[in-house]
Design an enzyme around this catalytic site. Structure first.
Site, PDB file in Angstrom:
ATOM      1  N   SER A   1     -16.526  -3.028  -9.237  1.00  0.00           N
ATOM      2  CA  SER A   1     -17.554  -2.128  -8.716  1.00  0.00           C
ATOM      3  C   SER A   1     -18.839  -2.224  -9.519  1.00  0.00           C
ATOM      4  O   SER A   1     -18.819  -2.493 -10.732  1.00  0.00           O
ATOM      5  CB  SER A   1     -17.023  -0.695  -8.771  1.00  0.00           C
ATOM      6  OG  SER A   1     -18.049   0.248  -8.548  1.00  0.00           O
TER       7      SER A   1
ATOM      8  N   ASP B   1       4.141   1.776  -4.351  1.00  0.00           N
ATOM      9  CA  ASP B   1       3.127   2.226  -5.303  1.00  0.00           C
ATOM     10  C   ASP B   1       3.132   1.311  -6.520  1.00  0.00           C
ATOM     11  O   ASP B   1       4.198   0.896  -6.989  1.00  0.00           O
ATOM     12  CB  ASP B   1       3.428   3.665  -5.723  1.00  0.00           C
ATOM     13  CG  ASP B   1       2.255   4.318  -6.418  1.00  0.00           C
ATOM     14  OD1 ASP B   1       1.968   3.942  -7.579  1.00  0.00           O
ATOM     15  OD2 ASP B   1       1.613   5.196  -5.820  1.00  0.00           O
TER      16      ASP B   1
ATOM     17  N   TYR C   1     -13.927   6.449 -13.133  1.00  0.00           N
ATOM     18  CA  TYR C   1     -13.734   5.374 -12.157  1.00  0.00           C
ATOM     19  C   TYR C   1     -14.398   4.086 -12.641  1.00  0.00           C
ATOM     20  O   TYR C   1     -13.778   3.018 -12.679  1.00  0.00           O
ATOM     21  CB  TYR C   1     -14.307   5.793 -10.803  1.00  0.00           C
ATOM     22  CG  TYR C   1     -14.392   4.669  -9.808  1.00  0.00           C
ATOM     23  CD1 TYR C   1     -13.241   4.162  -9.197  1.00  0.00           C
ATOM     24  CD2 TYR C   1     -15.613   4.095  -9.471  1.00  0.00           C
ATOM     25  CE1 TYR C   1     -13.317   3.126  -8.286  1.00  0.00           C
ATOM     26  CE2 TYR C   1     -15.698   3.058  -8.569  1.00  0.00           C
ATOM     27  CZ  TYR C   1     -14.545   2.574  -7.975  1.00  0.00           C
ATOM     28  OH  TYR C   1     -14.622   1.533  -7.082  1.00  0.00           O
TER      29      TYR C   1
ATOM     30  N   LYS D   1     -12.607   0.410 -13.978  1.00  0.00           N
ATOM     31  CA  LYS D   1     -12.894  -0.912 -13.424  1.00  0.00           C
ATOM     32  C   LYS D   1     -13.322  -1.887 -14.526  1.00  0.00           C
ATOM     33  O   LYS D   1     -12.871  -3.040 -14.566  1.00  0.00           O
ATOM     34  CB  LYS D   1     -13.983  -0.808 -12.349  1.00  0.00           C
ATOM     35  CG  LYS D   1     -13.555  -0.072 -11.086  1.00  0.00           C
ATOM     36  CD  LYS D   1     -12.513  -0.862 -10.316  1.00  0.00           C
ATOM     37  CE  LYS D   1     -12.218  -0.237  -8.965  1.00  0.00           C
ATOM     38  NZ  LYS D   1     -11.229  -1.011  -8.189  1.00  0.00           N
TER      39      LYS D   1
ATOM     40  N   ASP E   1       0.850  -1.192   0.000  1.00  0.00           N
ATOM     41  CA  ASP E   1       0.000   0.000   0.000  1.00  0.00           C
ATOM     42  C   ASP E   1       0.884   1.239   0.000  1.00  0.00           C
ATOM     43  O   ASP E   1       1.926   1.261   0.666  1.00  0.00           O
ATOM     44  CB  ASP E   1      -0.901  -0.012   1.250  1.00  0.00           C
ATOM     45  CG  ASP E   1      -2.137   0.852   1.100  1.00  0.00           C
ATOM     46  OD1 ASP E   1      -1.984   2.079   0.909  1.00  0.00           O
ATOM     47  OD2 ASP E   1      -3.257   0.325   1.202  1.00  0.00           O
ATOM     48  N   ASN E   2       0.460   2.279  -0.717  1.00  0.00           N
ATOM     49  CA  ASN E   2       1.224   3.525  -0.693  1.00  0.00           C
ATOM     50  C   ASN E   2       0.738   4.505   0.369  1.00  0.00           C
ATOM     51  O   ASN E   2       1.298   5.597   0.527  1.00  0.00           O
ATOM     52  CB  ASN E   2       1.224   4.196  -2.074  1.00  0.00           C
ATOM     53  CG  ASN E   2      -0.162   4.666  -2.511  1.00  0.00           C
ATOM     54  OD1 ASN E   2      -1.130   4.663  -1.743  1.00  0.00           O
ATOM     55  ND2 ASN E   2      -0.267   5.087  -3.762  1.00  0.00           N
TER      56      ASN E   2
ATOM     57  N   ARG F   1     -25.383  15.007  -8.439  1.00  0.00           N
ATOM     58  CA  ARG F   1     -23.983  14.892  -8.820  1.00  0.00           C
ATOM     59  C   ARG F   1     -23.866  14.190 -10.161  1.00  0.00           C
ATOM     60  O   ARG F   1     -24.636  13.275 -10.460  1.00  0.00           O
ATOM     61  CB  ARG F   1     -23.199  14.090  -7.767  1.00  0.00           C
ATOM     62  CG  ARG F   1     -23.091  14.755  -6.427  1.00  0.00           C
ATOM     63  CD  ARG F   1     -22.276  13.925  -5.464  1.00  0.00           C
ATOM     64  NE  ARG F   1     -22.878  12.608  -5.225  1.00  0.00           N
ATOM     65  CZ  ARG F   1     -22.492  11.762  -4.285  1.00  0.00           C
ATOM     66  NH1 ARG F   1     -21.485  12.094  -3.499  1.00  0.00           N
ATOM     67  NH2 ARG F   1     -23.087  10.598  -4.126  1.00  0.00           N
TER      68      ARG F   1
END
Length: 327
Positions: A116, A50, A140, A144, A31-32, A280
């Site tokens: 997702s 990363d 996004y 995916k 994990d970064n 949104r």
């Protein structure tokens, strides 16, 4: 089995690490810490790195045999993906490709991908089935869906993969070792709890004129510990030599934003003022999963399917953070 978990310091990833450890696996977290928290890493092995750093990837694979990869690391903030699509694709597509190439180079045979429900975009029917059209509305969601397709094309390299399309993750580890901790926070339940604590003045409802029972968006909320269980079940399926595929993860029940906020008021016993804001970009009216495929193939059923348990564990976790000064 030694499992590499990318993004294992994040919300869903950290819960998956706990489930793997309880399953008897060795876990290496990569994990970064751009969105994750070191405090949430329960495994002994942690590598700060990363996905876009080839040397960091080589280092983690050289640390010992990796039998499987659970891939959570990603840019998950939809607003940021809309503001800077190129960076979203760089993180979620280029980074994922580099991880996959390194995994294939080291003869990893099992790969579970955190996808997702956003791959579906604005669905034309509910509940959503895995074979329904993919029409993601945000960078996004497109990132995916693109990587899901990449995984399908790399099956010839000997790597079996499962893509898990989960809907709205919610709640916290019932033992309160882990929970949601984002900065900035963008998810509905923790935002409502911030208002309950007095850390925010009010909650915003983004749109109140959707074609739903009360005009606010409807979502399928699924407990984060149940999501973690599904990742272990998916990995077990691959270990047994069974075919991979894509599976929806939800409860099959929808709750509107208004219903969720009312649940937060009831469980916290506190006032949560709310105001209506404009819709949104990229927000579909309703997302509810058809989960029969995951139930049949993975033997997976949520242990915490009710909204009350999700809000209660999230609230208890947030109070724990408050006591410890983890703000």
């Amino acid at each position: 089995m030694r499992v590499l978990v990318t993004g294992g310091a994040g919300y869903v990833g950290s819960h998956a690490v706990k489930a793997l450890l309880e399953h008897g696996d060795e876990v290496v977290v990569f994990d970064n810490l751009s969105q994750g928290r070191r405090e949430l890493v329960l495994s002994k092995e942690f590598v700060l790195g990363d996905l876009l750093d080839p040397e960091a990837l080589r280092r983690v694979f050289a640390s010992g045999p990796i039998d499987a990869v659970l891939h959570f690391a990603a840019e998950t903030n939809i607003a940021r993906s809309l503001a800077d699509p190129v960076e979203c694709y760089r993180q979620n597509v280029v980074g994922s490709l580099r991880l996959l190439e390194e995994a294939i180079r080291h003869r990893v045979r099992h790969f579970v991908f955190s996808s997702s429900a956003s791959v579906y975009g604005d669905p034309t029917r509910l509940p959503i089935r895995e074979e329904d059209p993919k029409n993601p509305k945000t960078p996004y969601g497109r990132s995916k869906w693109l990587f899901e397709q990449v995984l399908e094309t790399r099956a010839a390299d000997g790597i079996g993969s499962v893509s898990l399309r989960y809907f709205n993750a919610a709640g916290a580890d019932p033992e309160l070792e882990l929970g949601e901790w984002h900065d900035p926070e963008t998810h509905l339940i923790p935002l409502a709890l911030e208002v309950a604590l007095g850390r925010k003045k009010r909650l915003e409802f983004f749109g109140s004129d959707y074609d739903t029972p009360d005009g606010t968006c409807m979502r399928d909320f699924v407990h984060v510990s149940d999501l973690a269980d599904a990742h272990v079940a998916a990995l077990d399926r691959l270990r047994q030599g069974l075919p991979g595929g894509a599976y929806n993860l939800g409860t099959g029940a929808g709750h509107t934003v208004s219903e969720v906020v009312e649940g937060c008021r009831r469980i916290t016993g506190r006032t949560i003022p709310a105001v209506t804001a404009p819709r949104r970009p990229g927000d579909p009216a309703a997302l509810v999963a058809d989960v029969r495929k995951a139930q049949a193939a993975l033997g997976w059923r949520p242990r915490h399917p009710d909204l009350e348990s999700m809000v209660t564990t999230a609230w208890e976790w947030r109070l724990k953070r408050e006591r410890r000064g983890w703000t």
